[in-house]
Write a protein that holds these residues in place. Structure first.
Motif, PDB file in Angstrom:
ATOM      1  N   GLY A  51       0.834  -1.200   0.000  1.00  0.00           N
ATOM      2  CA  GLY A  51       0.000   0.000   0.000  1.00  0.00           C
ATOM      3  C   GLY A  51       0.863   1.240   0.000  1.00  0.00           C
ATOM      4  N   ASP A  52       0.218   2.400  -0.134  1.00  0.00           N
ATOM      5  CA  ASP A  52       0.972   3.651  -0.164  1.00  0.00           C
ATOM      6  C   ASP A  52       0.712   4.514   1.070  1.00  0.00           C
ATOM      7  N   VAL A  53       0.223   3.881   2.139  1.00  0.00           N
ATOM      8  CA  VAL A  53       0.015   4.580   3.402  1.00  0.00           C
ATOM      9  C   VAL A  53       1.304   4.508   4.219  1.00  0.00           C
ATOM     10  N   ILE A  54       1.769   5.637   4.712  1.00  0.00           N
ATOM     11  CA  ILE A  54       3.032   5.666   5.470  1.00  0.00           C
ATOM     12  C   ILE A  54       2.766   5.283   6.921  1.00  0.00           C
ATOM     13  N   ALA A  55       3.444   4.239   7.369  1.00  0.00           N
ATOM     14  CA  ALA A  55       3.273   3.740   8.734  1.00  0.00           C
ATOM     15  C   ALA A  55       4.360   4.255   9.669  1.00  0.00           C
ATOM     16  N   GLN A  56       5.554   4.449   9.129  1.00  0.00           N
ATOM     17  CA  GLN A  56       6.676   4.828   9.995  1.00  0.00           C
ATOM     18  C   GLN A  56       7.755   5.535   9.174  1.00  0.00           C
ATOM     19  N   VAL A  57       8.385   6.537   9.778  1.00  0.00           N
ATOM     20  CA  VAL A  57       9.468   7.271   9.138  1.00  0.00           C
ATOM     21  C   VAL A  57      10.618   7.419  10.109  1.00  0.00           C
ATOM     22  N   ARG A  58      11.823   7.052   9.649  1.00  0.00           N
ATOM     23  CA  ARG A  58      13.022   7.240  10.465  1.00  0.00           C
ATOM     24  C   ARG A  58      13.809   8.417   9.885  1.00  0.00           C
ATOM     25  N   LEU A  59      13.945   9.458  10.674  1.00  0.00           N
ATOM     26  CA  LEU A  59      14.705  10.631  10.250  1.00  0.00           C
ATOM     27  C   LEU A  59      16.198  10.344  10.327  1.00  0.00           C
ATOM     28  N   ASN A  60      16.998  11.136   9.645  1.00  0.00           N
ATOM     29  CA  ASN A  60      18.443  10.897   9.609  1.00  0.00           C
ATOM     30  C   ASN A  60      19.106  10.985  10.977  1.00  0.00           C
ATOM     31  N   ASP A  61      18.485  11.727  11.904  1.00  0.00           N
ATOM     32  CA  ASP A  61      19.056  11.833  13.253  1.00  0.00           C
ATOM     33  C   ASP A  61      18.627  10.686  14.162  1.00  0.00           C
ATOM     34  N   GLY A  62      17.899   9.708  13.596  1.00  0.00           N
ATOM     35  CA  GLY A  62      17.515   8.526  14.357  1.00  0.00           C
ATOM     36  C   GLY A  62      16.124   8.583  14.962  1.00  0.00           C
ATOM     37  N   ARG A  63      15.508   9.738  15.008  1.00  0.00           N
ATOM     38  CA  ARG A  63      14.159   9.833  15.573  1.00  0.00           C
ATOM     39  C   ARG A  63      13.160   9.091  14.692  1.00  0.00           C
ATOM     40  N   LEU A  64      12.133   8.571  15.345  1.00  0.00           N
ATOM     41  CA  LEU A  64      11.146   7.752  14.658  1.00  0.00           C
ATOM     42  C   LEU A  64       9.771   8.401  14.738  1.00  0.00           C
ATOM     43  N   LEU A  65       9.111   8.552  13.592  1.00  0.00           N
ATOM     44  CA  LEU A  65       7.731   9.031  13.549  1.00  0.00           C
ATOM     45  C   LEU A  65       6.845   7.842  13.215  1.00  0.00           C
ATOM     46  N   THR A  66       5.804   7.641  14.010  1.00  0.00           N
ATOM     47  CA  THR A  66       4.937   6.483  13.823  1.00  0.00           C
ATOM     48  C   THR A  66       3.500   6.932  13.615  1.00  0.00           C
ATOM     49  N   ALA A  67       2.812   6.326  12.660  1.00  0.00           N
ATOM     50  CA  ALA A  67       1.417   6.664  12.375  1.00  0.00           C
ATOM     51  C   ALA A  67       0.564   6.477  13.622  1.00  0.00           C
ATOM     52  N   GLY A  68      -0.305   7.433  13.864  1.00  0.00           N
ATOM     53  CA  GLY A  68      -1.179   7.369  15.024  1.00  0.00           C
ATOM     54  C   GLY A  68      -0.637   8.100  16.228  1.00  0.00           C
ATOM     55  N   LYS A  69       0.634   8.467  16.169  1.00  0.00           N
ATOM     56  CA  LYS A  69       1.262   9.213  17.261  1.00  0.00           C
ATOM     57  C   LYS A  69       1.652  10.588  16.729  1.00  0.00           C
ATOM     58  N   THR A  70       0.877  11.584  17.084  1.00  0.00           N
ATOM     59  CA  THR A  70       1.092  12.928  16.568  1.00  0.00           C
ATOM     60  C   THR A  70       2.414  13.493  17.063  1.00  0.00           C
ATOM     61  N   GLU A  71       3.226  13.966  16.140  1.00  0.00           N
ATOM     62  CA  GLU A  71       4.489  14.619  16.460  1.00  0.00           C
ATOM     63  C   GLU A  71       4.404  16.061  15.965  1.00  0.00           C
ATOM     64  N   GLY A  72       4.328  17.011  16.899  1.00  0.00           N
ATOM     65  CA  GLY A  72       4.210  18.395  16.479  1.00  0.00           C
ATOM     66  C   GLY A  72       2.882  18.595  15.764  1.00  0.00           C
ATOM     67  N   ALA A  73       2.926  19.016  14.498  1.00  0.00           N
ATOM     68  CA  ALA A  73       1.706  19.329  13.751  1.00  0.00           C
ATOM     69  C   ALA A  73       1.362  18.253  12.736  1.00  0.00           C
ATOM     70  N   ILE A  74       2.005  17.105  12.803  1.00  0.00           N
ATOM     71  CA  ILE A  74       1.773  16.107  11.758  1.00  0.00           C
ATOM     72  C   ILE A  74       1.430  14.741  12.356  1.00  0.00           C
ATOM     73  N   ASP A  75       0.462  14.081  11.752  1.00  0.00           N
ATOM     74  CA  ASP A  75       0.121  12.701  12.074  1.00  0.00           C
ATOM     75  C   ASP A  75       0.106  11.953  10.747  1.00  0.00           C
ATOM     76  N   LEU A  76       0.926  10.935  10.632  1.00  0.00           N
ATOM     77  CA  LEU A  76       1.052  10.212   9.370  1.00  0.00           C
ATOM     78  C   LEU A  76      -0.262   9.602   8.908  1.00  0.00           C
ATOM     79  N   LEU A  77      -1.154   9.270   9.838  1.00  0.00           N
ATOM     80  CA  LEU A  77      -2.432   8.687   9.458  1.00  0.00           C
ATOM     81  C   LEU A  77      -3.307   9.676   8.697  1.00  0.00           C
ATOM     82  N   GLU A  78      -3.055  10.941   8.877  1.00  0.00           N
ATOM     83  CA  GLU A  78      -3.893  11.963   8.256  1.00  0.00           C
ATOM     84  C   GLU A  78      -3.305  12.499   6.957  1.00  0.00           C
ATOM     85  N   ASN A  79      -2.199  11.898   6.497  1.00  0.00           N
ATOM     86  CA  ASN A  79      -1.519  12.417   5.314  1.00  0.00           C
ATOM     87  C   ASN A  79      -1.167  11.302   4.338  1.00  0.00           C
TER      88      ASN A  79
END
Length: 255
Positions: A97-125
């Motif tokens: 699928g083309d839904v983003i579940a997880q993103v690892r930034l170059n500094d090692g931080r992890l963004l996970t769908a369903g967990k809002t980080e700042g102004a972005i939630d991967l489930l909504e984009n």
């Protein structure tokens, strides 16, 4: 700009285009100024004179909108999947699928769908495209709003990253115009300056000044060198809006 020419009875009269260009332009009107930029409203004669003289050519940033290609390039950094049937807010990463579940930034931080980080939630984009040269993911949120992830710099604020499809570089790429669509009628725009091989926010371009709404959609954009940006202000659905017009932006910089 399309112009309707009337028939001229005198065959030796100069062409209408020449007569227009030779007219004396109106005085530029300063409409906005801060410590970083000045914006002038100018007449169409001045605008088209500069447009004809400039050797500016737009240099766009390459992107990949094919999600299959993007997945290969982003392997190990971005995990895609699809929604679990009956569970709209959960993603199965074992499903294509083309839904983003997880993103690892170059500094090692992890963004996970369903967990809002700042102004972005991967489930909504949704995934739109990837810009490999700048390691930026362009996403689309509700009401077709632009969202973005800068993997290299570890940012997800669209007002700092912008939509790179909006970018117009200055002649020597010292500055660039950037922008984004925020779901309303008009887009937002800002300038970035190149610092240590990356572009950082230099100045915001206001959509209004003196409580009088002015800018909406910038068109016919071109740079004159690295310090002056020309553009036409346009309103979709109302091209003859009295707020439409031609502008020149001057960058205030000593270096």
């Amino acid at each position: 700009m399309a112009c309707q020419q009337n028939k001229v009875k005198n065959p030796v009269s100069p062409p209408i285009k020449e007569a227009i260009v030779s007219e004396k332009p109106a005085v530029d009107s300063l409409v906005f100024q801060d410590k970083m930029i000045r914006i002038y409203k100018i007449d169409s004669i001045s605008f088209f004179k500069e447009q004809q003289k400039t050797d500016y050519r737009r240099d766009t940033i390459a992107s990949i909108s094919d999600v299959k290609v993007a997945k290969k390039l982003l392997q190990g950094r971005v995990v895609f999947g699809d929604y679990i049937p009956g569970k709209a807010m959960e993603i199965d990463t074992l499903v294509e699928g083309d839904v983003i579940a997880q993103v690892r930034l170059n500094d090692g931080r992890l963004l996970t769908a369903g967990k809002t980080e700042g102004a972005i939630d991967l489930l909504e984009n949704m995934f739109v495209k990837y810009f490999p040269s700048e390691e930026i993911l362009l996403l689309e949120g509700g009401h077709t709003t632009d969202q973005a992830l800068d993997l290299r710099q570890g940012k997800w604020d669209i007002e700092e990253i912008g939509n790179l499809d909006y970018v117009y570089f200055s002649k020597h790429k010292k500055y660039r115009l950037n922008g984004m669509f925020n779901g309303q009628e008009c887009s937002s725009y800002f300038l970035q300056k190149k610092e240590n091989e990356v572009y950082l926010t230099y100045a915001q371009i206001p959509l209004d000044w003196n409580d009088n709404f002015e800018l909406c959609t910038l068109k016919e954009i071109f740079w004159k060198g690295d310090q002056q940006l020309y553009f036409r202000n346009f309103f979709y659905g109302a091209p003859h809006d009295k707020r439409a017009g031609f502008y020149r932006l001057d960058i205030i910089s000593e270096n």
